[in-house]
Each structure stands twice: as C-alpha cells, then as structure tokens.
Design an enzyme around this catalytic site. Sequence first.
Site, PDB file in Angstrom:
ATOM      1  N   GLY A  10      41.245  38.042  29.080  1.00  0.00           N
ATOM      2  CA  GLY A  10      40.275  39.051  29.519  1.00  0.00           C
ATOM      3  C   GLY A  10      40.773  40.451  29.193  1.00  0.00           C
ATOM      4  O   GLY A  10      40.550  41.399  29.950  1.00  0.00           O
ATOM      5  N   ASN A  87      44.211  37.188  33.625  1.00  0.00           N
ATOM      6  CA  ASN A  87      43.410  38.296  34.150  1.00  0.00           C
ATOM      7  C   ASN A  87      41.902  38.039  34.067  1.00  0.00           C
ATOM      8  O   ASN A  87      41.153  38.558  34.885  1.00  0.00           O
ATOM      9  CB  ASN A  87      43.758  39.572  33.371  1.00  0.00           C
ATOM     10  CG  ASN A  87      42.720  40.650  33.543  1.00  0.00           C
ATOM     11  OD1 ASN A  87      42.690  41.335  34.566  1.00  0.00           O
ATOM     12  ND2 ASN A  87      41.824  40.791  32.562  1.00  0.00           N
ATOM     13  N   TYR A 152      33.819  33.164  44.237  1.00  0.00           N
ATOM     14  CA  TYR A 152      34.847  34.097  43.740  1.00  0.00           C
ATOM     15  C   TYR A 152      36.057  34.123  44.684  1.00  0.00           C
ATOM     16  O   TYR A 152      37.209  34.041  44.250  1.00  0.00           O
ATOM     17  CB  TYR A 152      34.208  35.484  43.624  1.00  0.00           C
ATOM     18  CG  TYR A 152      35.104  36.559  43.061  1.00  0.00           C
ATOM     19  CD1 TYR A 152      35.378  36.632  41.694  1.00  0.00           C
ATOM     20  CD2 TYR A 152      35.662  37.530  43.887  1.00  0.00           C
ATOM     21  CE1 TYR A 152      36.187  37.635  41.174  1.00  0.00           C
ATOM     22  CE2 TYR A 152      36.469  38.536  43.387  1.00  0.00           C
ATOM     23  CZ  TYR A 152      36.734  38.585  42.026  1.00  0.00           C
ATOM     24  OH  TYR A 152      37.532  39.581  41.514  1.00  0.00           O
ATOM     25  N   LYS A 156      39.923  33.042  43.940  1.00  0.00           N
ATOM     26  CA  LYS A 156      41.057  33.974  44.051  1.00  0.00           C
ATOM     27  C   LYS A 156      42.076  33.484  45.096  1.00  0.00           C
ATOM     28  O   LYS A 156      43.282  33.650  44.907  1.00  0.00           O
ATOM     29  CB  LYS A 156      40.550  35.378  44.390  1.00  0.00           C
ATOM     30  CG  LYS A 156      39.671  35.982  43.283  1.00  0.00           C
ATOM     31  CD  LYS A 156      40.419  36.092  41.968  1.00  0.00           C
ATOM     32  CE  LYS A 156      39.638  36.835  40.905  1.00  0.00           C
ATOM     33  NZ  LYS A 156      40.375  36.914  39.625  1.00  0.00           N
ATOM     34  N   ILE A 185      38.339  48.307  42.205  1.00  0.00           N
ATOM     35  CA  ILE A 185      38.797  49.007  40.995  1.00  0.00           C
ATOM     36  C   ILE A 185      37.596  49.388  40.124  1.00  0.00           C
ATOM     37  O   ILE A 185      36.663  48.590  39.960  1.00  0.00           O
ATOM     38  CB  ILE A 185      39.770  48.104  40.179  1.00  0.00           C
ATOM     39  CG1 ILE A 185      40.867  47.489  41.076  1.00  0.00           C
ATOM     40  CG2 ILE A 185      40.368  48.878  39.006  1.00  0.00           C
ATOM     41  CD1 ILE A 185      41.820  48.458  41.724  1.00  0.00           C
TER      42      ILE A 185
HETATM   43  P1  NAP Z   1      35.711  43.075  33.640  1.00  0.00           P
HETATM   44  O1  NAP Z   1      35.754  44.512  33.263  1.00  0.00           O
HETATM   45  O2  NAP Z   1      34.415  42.438  33.998  1.00  0.00           O
HETATM   46  O3  NAP Z   1      36.444  42.226  32.509  1.00  0.00           O
HETATM   47  C1  NAP Z   1      36.523  40.846  32.615  1.00  0.00           C
HETATM   48  C2  NAP Z   1      37.310  40.303  31.458  1.00  0.00           C
HETATM   49  O4  NAP Z   1      37.303  38.865  31.546  1.00  0.00           O
HETATM   50  C3  NAP Z   1      36.689  40.663  30.143  1.00  0.00           C
HETATM   51  O5  NAP Z   1      37.700  40.874  29.196  1.00  0.00           O
HETATM   52  C4  NAP Z   1      35.919  39.405  29.798  1.00  0.00           C
HETATM   53  O6  NAP Z   1      35.755  39.205  28.406  1.00  0.00           O
HETATM   54  C5  NAP Z   1      36.843  38.328  30.317  1.00  0.00           C
HETATM   55  N1  NAP Z   1      36.119  37.078  30.449  1.00  0.00           N
HETATM   56  C6  NAP Z   1      34.988  36.834  31.159  1.00  0.00           C
HETATM   57  N2  NAP Z   1      34.595  35.568  30.995  1.00  0.00           N
HETATM   58  C7  NAP Z   1      35.500  34.984  30.161  1.00  0.00           C
HETATM   59  C8  NAP Z   1      35.625  33.700  29.593  1.00  0.00           C
HETATM   60  N3  NAP Z   1      34.731  32.732  29.824  1.00  0.00           N
HETATM   61  N4  NAP Z   1      36.672  33.429  28.781  1.00  0.00           N
HETATM   62  C9  NAP Z   1      37.565  34.411  28.511  1.00  0.00           C
HETATM   63  N5  NAP Z   1      37.497  35.653  28.980  1.00  0.00           N
HETATM   64  C10 NAP Z   1      36.463  35.937  29.805  1.00  0.00           C
HETATM   65  O7  NAP Z   1      36.646  42.786  34.900  1.00  0.00           O
HETATM   66  P2  NAP Z   1      37.837  43.612  35.560  1.00  0.00           P
HETATM   67  O8  NAP Z   1      37.269  44.384  36.667  1.00  0.00           O
HETATM   68  O9  NAP Z   1      38.678  44.254  34.534  1.00  0.00           O
HETATM   69  O10 NAP Z   1      38.610  42.395  36.234  1.00  0.00           O
HETATM   70  C11 NAP Z   1      39.763  41.793  35.667  1.00  0.00           C
HETATM   71  C12 NAP Z   1      40.320  40.821  36.693  1.00  0.00           C
HETATM   72  O11 NAP Z   1      40.619  41.537  37.898  1.00  0.00           O
HETATM   73  C13 NAP Z   1      39.349  39.722  37.096  1.00  0.00           C
HETATM   74  O12 NAP Z   1      40.051  38.521  37.293  1.00  0.00           O
HETATM   75  C14 NAP Z   1      38.780  40.209  38.404  1.00  0.00           C
HETATM   76  O13 NAP Z   1      38.360  39.162  39.205  1.00  0.00           O
HETATM   77  C15 NAP Z   1      39.980  40.917  38.983  1.00  0.00           C
HETATM   78  N6  NAP Z   1      39.650  41.898  39.992  1.00  0.00           N
HETATM   79  C16 NAP Z   1      38.854  42.966  39.716  1.00  0.00           C
HETATM   80  C17 NAP Z   1      38.559  43.875  40.711  1.00  0.00           C
HETATM   81  C18 NAP Z   1      37.693  45.082  40.494  1.00  0.00           C
HETATM   82  O14 NAP Z   1      37.387  45.763  41.480  1.00  0.00           O
HETATM   83  N7  NAP Z   1      37.300  45.396  39.284  1.00  0.00           N
HETATM   84  C19 NAP Z   1      39.053  43.669  42.005  1.00  0.00           C
HETATM   85  C20 NAP Z   1      39.854  42.575  42.263  1.00  0.00           C
HETATM   86  C21 NAP Z   1      40.148  41.699  41.240  1.00  0.00           C
HETATM   87  P3  NAP Z   1      34.408  39.682  27.641  1.00  0.00           P
HETATM   88  O15 NAP Z   1      34.626  41.088  27.265  1.00  0.00           O
HETATM   89  O16 NAP Z   1      34.378  38.733  26.534  1.00  0.00           O
HETATM   90  O17 NAP Z   1      33.280  39.469  28.597  1.00  0.00           O
END
Ligand code: NAP
Length: 244
Positions: A10, A87, A152, A156, A185
């Site tokens: 990701g 990630n 979700y 997690k 975030i």
């Molecule tokens: P994001 O901007 O939505 O990015 C998600 C990433 O995961 C993207 O690179 C996406 O790739 C990839 N992905 C989605 N489906 C996939 C699949 N089937 N196979 C491979 N890659 C895939 O999310 P983010 O906010 O950066 O979150 C990153 C991590 O942090 C996640 O695990 C999320 O649960 C966790 N997190 C985020 C937050 C927050 O507030 N943002 C809080 C707690 C935890 P594509 O570009 O190809 O879609």
Amino acid sequence: MAQRVACVTGASRGIGRETALALARDGMKIVVASNERENNEKVAEEVRALGGEAVTQYLDLSQAETIKEAFAAILKECGRVDALVNNAGITKDALSMRMKPEDWNLVLQINLTGAFLCAQQALPGMMRERWGRIVNIASVVGQMGNIGQANYVASKAGLIGLTKTLALELASRNITVNAVAPGFIETDMTKALPEEIKQKMLARIPLQRMGQPADVAAAVRFLVSDAAGYMTGQVLGVNGGMYM
Ligand code: NAP
C-alpha cells in the site's frame, strides 16, 4: 553488508508512500507494492529523486493466490526482503446489522489475511539472515472499537494478535515484529469522512489536530531501524493521545 530491502505494501499513497520515502532516506532499497501500477511508479520515482533505490511490484491482497507470485518476483529482482511493512488497508463501513458478508470478508482478506500471507512469504529469507523487521499498521480503533467498523476493527485487532504471535515465534531468529496503531491521520482514507464526524473525532484528540502520514512513518522508521532491536511484540500508538 548488503543494502537492506524494505517492502512496503500500500505504498502508492498516504501512510505507505510516506513510509517508503522515510525508509529510503535511511538507505534502504524500497519495494513499492500496491494494486495501482501507475502510482507505484510515481512513488518509486520520488524515492529515486531522493537519491534512493526503488522497484515496484503489483500486489493485490484481495487475490490471496497471487501473493506468492508477487513475492517470488520481488525476491528474484531484489534477492532479499529484510523489512516488511504491512500497511495496505481498506475500509467498508456499515453498522453491524447492515454489514454485507462480502464487505466483512473483503476487509478481513486485505487487511489481515493479506498481511499474514505477505509475512509468510518474507519470513524464510529473514530467518536465513537471522535479521528481520515486520511492522504491521494496525489502528487505534483496533484497540478501542468503533461504531460502524466491525470488519475493519476486527481486522486491526487481529493484526495486533498476529503481531504478538509472530513476535514470539520469531524472536529466536532475531526478527522483530511490532505494530503501529495510528489514530486519525490526514489521508485519502479520512478525506471522505463527513465534516461532522471529523469534528467529533478532533474533539477526542488531546493534541487537537489530525496526524500526518509523516507522523506514522517516523514510528515505522524507528521500529525498522537497528535502534529498535530490543523491541518486539509492541503496539506503538501514533494517535495524538486519543488512546492511552
Ligand atoms: P489510503 O490512503 O487509503 O491508502 C491505502 C493503500 O492501500 C493504498 O496504497 C492502496 O493502493 C493500498 N491497497 C488497497 N487495497 C489494496 C489491495 N487489494 N492490494 C494491495 N494494496 C491495496 O490509506 P492510508 O490512510 O494511507 O492507510 C494506510 C494504512 O494505515 C491502512 O492499513 C489503514 O487501515 C491504516 N490506518 C489509517 C488511518 C488513517 O486515519 N488514515 C488510521 C489508522 C490506521 P491503491 O493506491 O492501489 O488503492
């Protein structure tokens, strides 16, 4: 010593992208892995612009049977994976009463099973090298629960359990396994939330702001570094004090 290789799933955007850049700044070669070829390539270019080395790998965690092939390609190209950052993650929110089984399954498949299968592929090389780092990106909601996110949150919380078990199983091989649990975030994932929900979340954050991807990347960077060699099985919160 050979250049260490870090595979970040990701990594095409958000927290994964920032983590890839941070690990590249530490001199690691980066495997930018996600299911978005064009964005993978953009991030790899950003790594190269920093003077780092990067390769890209198409990886779709929803297709469990393709994960083995993707890692075979990574190992063929890079020869090793010293650090794995699980990630990639998605949300498919709904109240439990209305949650569709397919949305439950997809979120568990990508966020939890996908991470486990990636770890399985990366582990043999780390075990041979007697050095390895796995960092699983969990979430504060995996620690607290959250309305509308049963799938979700379960994924997690599952990642946190997986982290502790892998940590126990791999400690004797000098492989550390930790989780980072981000709070709220600023990324595409949270951009879509209605303003009212955002304000409610902000009211619960002692540091009174949303986190940035770089805040999370800094924690991952530390856990991957040699400096964190005596930490394993831990959950490092990066949540502005939202959960203590
Ligand atoms: P994001 O901007 O939505 O990015 C998600 C990433 O995961 C993207 O690179 C996406 O790739 C990839 N992905 C989605 N489906 C996939 C699949 N089937 N196979 C491979 N890659 C895939 O999310 P983010 O906010 O950066 O979150 C990153 C991590 O942090 C996640 O695990 C999320 O649960 C966790 N997190 C985020 C937050 C927050 O507030 N943002 C809080 C707690 C935890 P594509 O570009 O190809 O879609």
